[in-house]
Design an enzyme around this catalytic site. Structure first.
Site, mmCIF file in Angstrom:
data_model
loop_
_atom_site.group_PDB
_atom_site.id
_atom_site.type_symbol
_atom_site.label_atom_id
_atom_site.label_comp_id
_atom_site.label_asym_id
_atom_site.label_seq_id
_atom_site.Cartn_x
_atom_site.Cartn_y
_atom_site.Cartn_z
ATOM 1 N N HIS A 37 0.987 -1.303 0.003
ATOM 2 C CA HIS A 37 -0.022 -0.114 -0.002
ATOM 3 C C HIS A 37 0.809 1.217 -0.051
ATOM 4 O O HIS A 37 0.552 2.260 -0.624
ATOM 5 C CB HIS A 37 -0.816 0.048 1.197
ATOM 6 C CG HIS A 37 -1.952 -1.020 1.379
ATOM 7 N ND1 HIS A 37 -1.907 -2.056 2.310
ATOM 8 C CD2 HIS A 37 -2.933 -1.347 0.568
ATOM 9 C CE1 HIS A 37 -2.792 -2.891 2.001
ATOM 10 N NE2 HIS A 37 -3.666 -2.302 1.050
ATOM 11 N N GLU A 151 -1.180 -4.496 -8.540
ATOM 12 C CA GLU A 151 -1.272 -5.638 -9.577
ATOM 13 C C GLU A 151 -1.633 -6.989 -8.930
ATOM 14 O O GLU A 151 -2.023 -8.028 -9.706
ATOM 15 C CB GLU A 151 -0.376 -5.907 -10.480
ATOM 16 C CG GLU A 151 -0.251 -4.683 -11.384
ATOM 17 C CD GLU A 151 0.917 -4.792 -12.529
ATOM 18 O OE1 GLU A 151 1.787 -5.178 -12.037
ATOM 19 O OE2 GLU A 151 0.788 -4.146 -13.619
ATOM 20 N N ARG A 190 -4.093 -9.904 4.519
ATOM 21 C CA ARG A 190 -4.435 -11.220 5.178
ATOM 22 C C ARG A 190 -3.345 -11.983 5.497
ATOM 23 O O ARG A 190 -3.671 -12.885 6.468
ATOM 24 C CB ARG A 190 -5.292 -11.943 3.892
ATOM 25 C CG ARG A 190 -6.598 -11.528 3.683
ATOM 26 C CD ARG A 190 -7.526 -12.418 2.964
ATOM 27 N NE ARG A 190 -9.005 -11.919 2.717
ATOM 28 C CZ ARG A 190 -9.474 -11.030 2.145
ATOM 29 N NH1 ARG A 190 -8.612 -10.223 1.051
ATOM 30 N NH2 ARG A 190 -10.696 -10.750 1.869
#
Ligand code: PAF
Length: 282
Positions: A37, A151, A190
């Site tokens: 991020h 991506e 995650r």
């Protein structure tokens, strides 16, 4: 960094900057931020005057209630990371701000030409409808901008590009490469849910994709699928959900003998965590 929780206020502030000739970069996220991020934020910062990051765990894109319940939420740390990355505005709406009429609201349909029918779309019913619903709302809240996506969510990127084109939204989509851990595991919010013994085997997923890329030149689609299934099943904690070799543009499954513009996409269940990854084969 300023935190804004209301859509109208955000748009008003950003429009003021636009009237002074400033350009806006936007990074939509669901929080639990990681280096992937932050790479998006830094890219946005290098190409725009103002950077907005949204954090909103969107309930309508989770087909699995348990996944939504356990989605990592690390706001304090996220804020610290964004401050360090010199993000200008954090957009932090709550569910009632984004869904004032309730999360069951119906959206006008969009023809995605099958992009949403395969892979994630086939395995997570309703997922892309939820993604489109929230991304449209977020784009409307931010206004004209460049929007940055990783991506790793290859199919999501294709779906969002199509949505922008179909609805002629004033948004330029910028795709950024996957950021990986030292052992190759694609960074994902995650990953923090993996138990230590699961984390150790998680890199088998990317290593298998890298192997597939190496073998692609001399192997057919079916041969590669068989090899990948064997490699994944050699780790008994991993359960292969799908491995597809797809056309980069249409995302439709490629046939034996087809070679050009291929991307290999994988989804694997590891304990309670579902991980996806992809690699462009060429
Ligand atoms: O990729 C994500 O984090 C989410 O799907 C997105 C684009 C922020 C929409 O909720």
């Amino acid at each position: 960094m300023e935190t804004i929780t209301k859509r109208n206020l955000l748009l008003n502030i950003l429009n003021r900057f636009r009237s002074e000739g400033k350009v806006v970069g936007f990074v939509p996220t669901m929080g639990a931020l990681h280096a992937g991020h932050i790479a998006l934020v830094e890219k946005a910062k290098s190409e725009n005057d103002i950077v907005v990051v949204s954090i909103f765990v969107n309930p309508t894109q989770f087909n699995n209630k348990n996944d939504l319940l356990h989605y990592p939420r690390t706001l304090e740390r996220d804020e610290e990371l964004l401050n360090n990355a010199t993000c200008d505005f954090l957009f932090l709406p709550d569910v009632s701000e984004m869904y004032p009429n309730g999360v069951e609201e119906i959206m006008s349909p969009i023809n995605l030409e099958g992009l949403d029918a395969v892979m994630e779309g086939a395995h997570r019913p309703g997922h892309f409808a939820g993604v489109i619903q929230i991304v449209k709302k977020l784009f409307d809240a931010v206004g004209t901008s460049k929007a940055y996506f990783g991506e790793k969510d290859f199919q999501q990127l294709a779906v969002i590009r199509k949505m922008v084109k179909e609805w002629k939204l004033p948004i330029e989509i910028v795709a950024c490469p996957i950021v990986r851990e030292a052992d190759g595991l694609a960074m994902s919010s995650r990953n923090t849910r993996l138990k230590p013994e699961e984390r150790k085997v998680a890199s088998t997923i990317s290593q298998t994709l890298f192997k597939a890329k190496e073998l692609w030149k001399d192997h057919s689609v079916d041969e590669l699928k068989k090899i990948v299934a064997e490699l994944i099943s050699s780790e008994k904690q991993l359960r292969l959900e799908y491995f597809e070799i797809s056309d980069i543009q249409t995302l439709q499954a490629m046939k034996n003998g087809e070679k050009k513009n291929a991307v290999a996409c994988i989804a694997v269940q590891l304990g309670e965590v579902r991980l996806i990854d992809n690699v462009v084969l060429g």
